[in-house]
Structures are given as structure tokens and as C-alpha cells.
Design a protein around this motif. Structure first.
Motif, PDB file in Angstrom:
ATOM      1  N   ARG A 147     -21.981  -5.600 -17.706  1.00 11.33           N
ATOM      2  CA  ARG A 147     -22.929  -6.366 -16.899  1.00 11.33           C
ATOM      3  C   ARG A 147     -23.329  -5.662 -15.613  1.00 11.33           C
ATOM      4  N   GLY A 148     -22.724  -4.498 -15.360  1.00 11.97           N
ATOM      5  CA  GLY A 148     -23.068  -3.742 -14.156  1.00 11.97           C
ATOM      6  C   GLY A 148     -22.391  -4.242 -12.884  1.00 11.97           C
ATOM      7  N   PHE A 149     -21.502  -5.240 -13.012  1.00  7.05           N
ATOM      8  CA  PHE A 149     -20.795  -5.739 -11.823  1.00  7.05           C
ATOM      9  C   PHE A 149     -19.777  -4.733 -11.294  1.00  7.05           C
ATOM     10  N   ILE A 150     -19.413  -3.783 -12.157  1.00  7.18           N
ATOM     11  CA  ILE A 150     -18.294  -2.905 -11.809  1.00  7.18           C
ATOM     12  C   ILE A 150     -18.562  -2.085 -10.548  1.00  7.18           C
TER      13      ILE A 150
ATOM     14  N   LEU B 257     -19.712   4.265 -14.087  1.00  5.18           N
ATOM     15  CA  LEU B 257     -20.925   3.717 -13.469  1.00  5.18           C
ATOM     16  C   LEU B 257     -20.935   3.890 -11.951  1.00  5.18           C
ATOM     17  N   GLN B 258     -19.755   3.940 -11.354  1.00  5.71           N
ATOM     18  CA  GLN B 258     -19.704   4.106  -9.904  1.00  5.71           C
ATOM     19  C   GLN B 258     -20.237   5.468  -9.469  1.00  5.71           C
ATOM     20  N   PHE B 259     -20.168   6.431 -10.380  1.00  8.83           N
ATOM     21  CA  PHE B 259     -20.678   7.768 -10.068  1.00  8.83           C
ATOM     22  C   PHE B 259     -22.197   7.835 -10.180  1.00  8.83           C
TER      23      PHE B 259
ATOM     24  N   GLY C   7      -5.749 -18.573 -14.116  1.00  4.98           N
ATOM     25  CA  GLY C   7      -4.624 -17.861 -13.512  1.00  4.98           C
ATOM     26  C   GLY C   7      -4.937 -16.393 -13.285  1.00  4.98           C
ATOM     27  N   LEU C   8      -3.883 -15.591 -13.180  1.00  5.10           N
ATOM     28  CA  LEU C   8      -4.057 -14.174 -12.882  1.00  5.10           C
ATOM     29  C   LEU C   8      -4.488 -13.417 -14.141  1.00  5.10           C
ATOM     30  N   ILE C   9      -5.682 -12.822 -14.103  1.00  2.00           N
ATOM     31  CA  ILE C   9      -6.194 -12.082 -15.259  1.00  2.00           C
ATOM     32  C   ILE C   9      -6.104 -10.580 -14.969  1.00  2.00           C
ATOM     33  N   GLY C  10      -5.521  -9.848 -15.907  1.00  2.00           N
ATOM     34  CA  GLY C  10      -5.412  -8.402 -15.757  1.00  2.00           C
ATOM     35  C   GLY C  10      -6.728  -7.722 -16.056  1.00  2.00           C
ATOM     36  N   PRO C  11      -6.853  -6.444 -15.707  1.00  2.00           N
ATOM     37  CA  PRO C  11      -8.115  -5.725 -15.886  1.00  2.00           C
ATOM     38  C   PRO C  11      -8.598  -5.684 -17.339  1.00  2.00           C
ATOM     39  N   ALA C  12      -7.670  -5.728 -18.290  1.00  4.14           N
ATOM     40  CA  ALA C  12      -8.074  -5.700 -19.702  1.00  4.14           C
ATOM     41  C   ALA C  12      -8.953  -6.904 -20.025  1.00  4.14           C
ATOM     42  N   GLY C  13      -8.800  -8.001 -19.250  1.00  6.88           N
ATOM     43  CA  GLY C  13      -9.545  -9.214 -19.509  1.00  6.88           C
ATOM     44  C   GLY C  13     -10.940  -9.255 -18.923  1.00  6.88           C
ATOM     45  N   PHE C  14     -11.294  -8.294 -18.035  1.00  8.64           N
ATOM     46  CA  PHE C  14     -12.619  -8.418 -17.429  1.00  8.64           C
ATOM     47  C   PHE C  14     -13.312  -7.111 -17.050  1.00  8.64           C
ATOM     48  N   ILE C  15     -12.584  -5.993 -16.991  1.00 12.57           N
ATOM     49  CA  ILE C  15     -13.219  -4.743 -16.550  1.00 12.57           C
ATOM     50  C   ILE C  15     -14.350  -4.335 -17.494  1.00 12.57           C
ATOM     51  N   GLN C  16     -14.119  -4.494 -18.804  1.00 14.85           N
ATOM     52  CA  GLN C  16     -15.161  -4.088 -19.752  1.00 14.85           C
ATOM     53  C   GLN C  16     -16.424  -4.935 -19.592  1.00 14.85           C
ATOM     54  N   VAL C  17     -16.228  -6.244 -19.423  1.00 14.95           N
ATOM     55  CA  VAL C  17     -17.371  -7.130 -19.181  1.00 14.95           C
ATOM     56  C   VAL C  17     -18.077  -6.726 -17.885  1.00 14.95           C
ATOM     57  N   ALA C  18     -17.290  -6.416 -16.873  1.00  7.65           N
ATOM     58  CA  ALA C  18     -17.858  -6.003 -15.580  1.00  7.65           C
ATOM     59  C   ALA C  18     -18.680  -4.725 -15.733  1.00  7.65           C
ATOM     60  N   GLU C  19     -18.215  -3.831 -16.593  1.00  2.68           N
ATOM     61  CA  GLU C  19     -18.962  -2.585 -16.822  1.00  2.68           C
ATOM     62  C   GLU C  19     -20.247  -2.866 -17.588  1.00  2.68           C
TER      63      GLU C  19
ATOM     64  N   ILE D 203     -17.707  -4.382  -7.662  1.00 10.78           N
ATOM     65  CA  ILE D 203     -16.259  -4.615  -7.704  1.00 10.78           C
ATOM     66  C   ILE D 203     -15.514  -3.341  -7.298  1.00 10.78           C
ATOM     67  N   GLY D 204     -15.970  -2.221  -7.834  1.00 12.37           N
ATOM     68  CA  GLY D 204     -15.324  -0.943  -7.525  1.00 12.37           C
ATOM     69  C   GLY D 204     -15.434  -0.581  -6.054  1.00 12.37           C
ATOM     70  N   ASN D 205     -16.577  -0.903  -5.451  1.00 15.11           N
ATOM     71  CA  ASN D 205     -16.738  -0.652  -4.018  1.00 15.11           C
ATOM     72  C   ASN D 205     -15.788  -1.534  -3.204  1.00 15.11           C
ATOM     73  N   TRP D 206     -15.608  -2.768  -3.681  1.00 16.29           N
ATOM     74  CA  TRP D 206     -14.648  -3.655  -3.016  1.00 16.29           C
ATOM     75  C   TRP D 206     -13.236  -3.070  -3.107  1.00 16.29           C
ATOM     76  N   VAL D 207     -12.892  -2.530  -4.277  1.00 14.66           N
ATOM     77  CA  VAL D 207     -11.560  -1.940  -4.472  1.00 14.66           C
ATOM     78  C   VAL D 207     -11.319  -0.832  -3.442  1.00 14.66           C
TER      79      VAL D 207
END
Ligand code: C2E
Ligand code: CA
Ligand code: CA
Ligand code: CA
Length: 279
Positions: A83-86, A121-123, A69-81, A89-93
Motif C-alpha cells: 500500500r506504500g505506507f512503508i 521502497l524507502q530507497f 494486541g501486539l502484532i509482529g512485522p510479519a502481520g503488516f509489513i508486507q501490506v504496508a509495502e 512507517i520507515g521514516n518514523w522508525v
């Protein structure tokens, strides 16, 4: 007592296993989420306390997971950071926020400034300003349509490189907000070098005002400091009328919080705050 203890232990491990499985699922599926187009942005209004008008929208990411279902940022942003996916993802945002705003404007909705959250990391990527420039150009937007929110810690981590990137972004007309103000290792000298346009008072200080005299004093001090530095102040997490009244009395400029509205899908935001174009 013994058996209930065993039962609660069982529940506990069952919970842990479920949680561990969930984290594994998130880690393995996060890398495909972008190409599967599973991210969405929700928007929360920023209201000008003086006019009562909605003048901005903060874009907040959610992951529409096929099973969970719908997962909020608390559930995946840290993992994304981690793993370097952020960065992707951030560019998509950034691109999606520009696309959405251009669509709203094309439909005659009143102009709002859209705020996007940028992670440290985006910086570190060289092309951040190019990504922003391209996204704006592709949708025919000027830089002043966008606001970037960064936390104090972002700047502390790699000060020179980050400040250079921030200067490029500001040079393109974007405004800069310091997010979660008061929770990081604030340095007033960085705040000055930053030339931030806005300070967002963290929700943890707003929660117990006006009753908690310490939090009331901190909130008042941040508002006064911002005024001296010529910055606007946003209070985050405003949930009650009493908080609103206190903040209004102290000269706070903008408010964001459940009292006004929770973050919502783009269509709801447009239905609620967009006026039909005049013909
Ligand atoms: P944030 O930037 O501080 O965003 C505000 C958070 O506070 C949002 O949570 C919002 O739903 C919540 N909030 C707003 N008003 C109220 C209120 O009155 N009461 C309460 N209890 N909460 C309120 P959300 O959407 O779960 O986002 C959490 C955090 O995830 C954000 O905190 C931000 O740090 C991060 N985040 C969200 N979107 C992005 C993104 O696109 N990129 C990155 N790097 N981080 C993001
Ligand atoms: Ca934010
Ligand atoms: Ca915040
Ligand atoms: Ca936060």
C-alpha cells in the motif's frame, strides 16, 4: 470419519473467515496507525563474541493494535509495502530509533549502535538521506550511532539509484549491514560495490549448525568470505550454546538471537543493559 471431516472443514472456513477479517482490519487500520501512535520499537541486543559485550541493538517494529494486541512485522509489513505506507512507517522508525538512543545516552547508558531495517521502497524516495540527517540532527547524534540493514534484493531491484543512496548514507557516517545474507539472489560483485560493513548470516543457515554439515560449511564459507572482504559477520537466530561455540570457533564476530535475548521493549533493554550513571 465423514462427520469429523465436515467438522474440520467448518473449522477451516471459520479460520479463513477470521483470517480474512483480520487482514481487512489490518488494511483499513494500518493507514491510521501512525497518526494514532500505535507503533512501537522493540530492541534485540547484538553481542560481540570476543568481549561478550552488548555493542548494538536491532530496532524491530511492532504494532500495538487496539483490538488485536501486539502484532509482529510479519502481520503488516508486507501490506504496508503493497500500500506504500512503508515509507512513512520507515521514516518514523528512523526518527524513533534516534529519539530512543538519544534518551538512553542522556540517561548515561553505554553507547550502543542502533540498527534499523530499511525496505526497498524507502530507497525510492528522494529524501531518505535527508530524513536520516534531520533525525540525527534533531537528537544531536552523529551518523556512526546508526546502522542500516538492507537485504540483498533491495540492491538488485534498482541498483544504480540504491547504490547512490547507500553512498550518501555511508557518507554521513552510518554503517551498512546486508541482512538475511544467503537467502536472496546474492551477487558477490554487488556485495563488493556496496562496501557493506557487516553481513548478517540468515537464521535458516544457523538453525541446524553444527549438526548439519551443509549448513556448517555454508556458515564457515560466509564467515571466511566476509573476512576476505573486510566485513564483520553477525550470526542471526542463535538459540543454543552449541551454535555459539561453533560460530566462535569459526571466527564469527557478532551474535544475535534468543540465546542472548529476545527483542524487548526499550525500557526492558535499558534496565537490562544500561548501567546507572556514575556520580
Ligand atoms: P529480520 O530483520 O531478519 O529480524 C530478525 C527477526 O528474527 C526478528 O523477528 C527477531 O525477533 C527474530 N529472531 C531473532 N533472534 C531469533 C532467534 O534466536 N530465534 C528465532 N526463531 N527468531 C529470532 P521480527 O521482529 O518478527 O521481525 C521479522 C522481520 O520483519 C524482520 O526480519 C524484518 O525483515 C522485518 N522488520 C522488522 N522491523 C522492521 C522495520 O522497522 N522496517 C522494515 N522494513 N522491516 C522490519
Ligand atoms: Ca534485520
Ligand atoms: Ca535478518
Ligand atoms: Ca528476515
Amino acid at each position: 470419519a465423514k462427520s469429523s471431516g465436515r467438522n474440520s472443514y467448518k473449522f477451516y472456513t471459520a479460520d479463513l473467515n477470521a483470517r480474512a477479517r483480520e487482514i481487512l482490519a489490518i488494511e483499513s487500520q494500518l493507514r491510521f496507525a501512525l497518526e494514532r501512535d500505535e507503533f512501537v520499537l522493540h530492541y534485540q541486543p547484538l553481542v560481540d563474541m570476543h568481549s561478550g559485550r552488548v555493542v548494538g541493538a536491532e530496532a524491530l517494529i511492532r504494532w500495538q493494535h487496539p483490538n488485536l494486541g501486539l502484532i509482529g512485522p510479519a502481520g503488516f509489513i508486507q501490506v504496508a509495502e503493497e500500500r506504500g505506507f512503508i515509507v512513512q512507517i520507515g521514516n518514523w522508525v528512523i526518527r524513533e530509533a534516534c529519539r530512543q538512543l538519544a534518551e538512553w545516552l542522556a540517561r548515561g547508558l553505554p553507547a550502543v549502535k542502533v540498527s534499523v531495517n530499511l525496505s526497498a521502497l524507502q530507497f525510492r524516495q528522494q529524501e531518505l538521506s535527508t530524513v536520516i540527517e534531520d533525525a540525527l540532527a534533531e537528537h544531536g547524534l552523529s551518523g556512526d550511532c546508526l546502522d542500516v540493514e538492507v537485504t540483498e534484493t533491495v540492491v538488485m531491484e534498482d541498483a544504480e539509484a540504491t547504490l547512490a543512496a547507500i553512498e550518501r548514507i555511508k557518507g554521513m557516517g552510518l554503517s551498512l549491514s546486508v541482512d538475511d545474507f544467503g537467502t536472496g539472489y546474492s551477487s558477490l560483485s554487488y556485495l563488493k560495490r556496496f562496501k557493506a560493513d557487516k553481513i548478517k548470516i540468515d537464521r535458516s543457515f544457523v538453525r541446524d549448525i553444527p549438526g548439519d554439515s551443509d549448513d556448517a560449511a555454508i556458515t564457515r564459507a560466509i564467515i571466511n568470505m566476509a573476512k576476505f572482504l573486510n566485513m564483520k559477520v553477525v550470526a542471526e537466530g542463535v538459540e543454543t550454546r552449541e551454535q555459539w561455540d561453533f560460530l566462535a570457533g569459526e571466527g564469527c564476530d557478532l551474535v544475535q538471537g534468543f540465546l542472548v535475548a529476545k527483542p524487548m521493549p526499550a525500557a526492558d533493554f535499558a534496565a537490562r543493559y544500561g548501567k546507572t550513571p556514575r556520580v
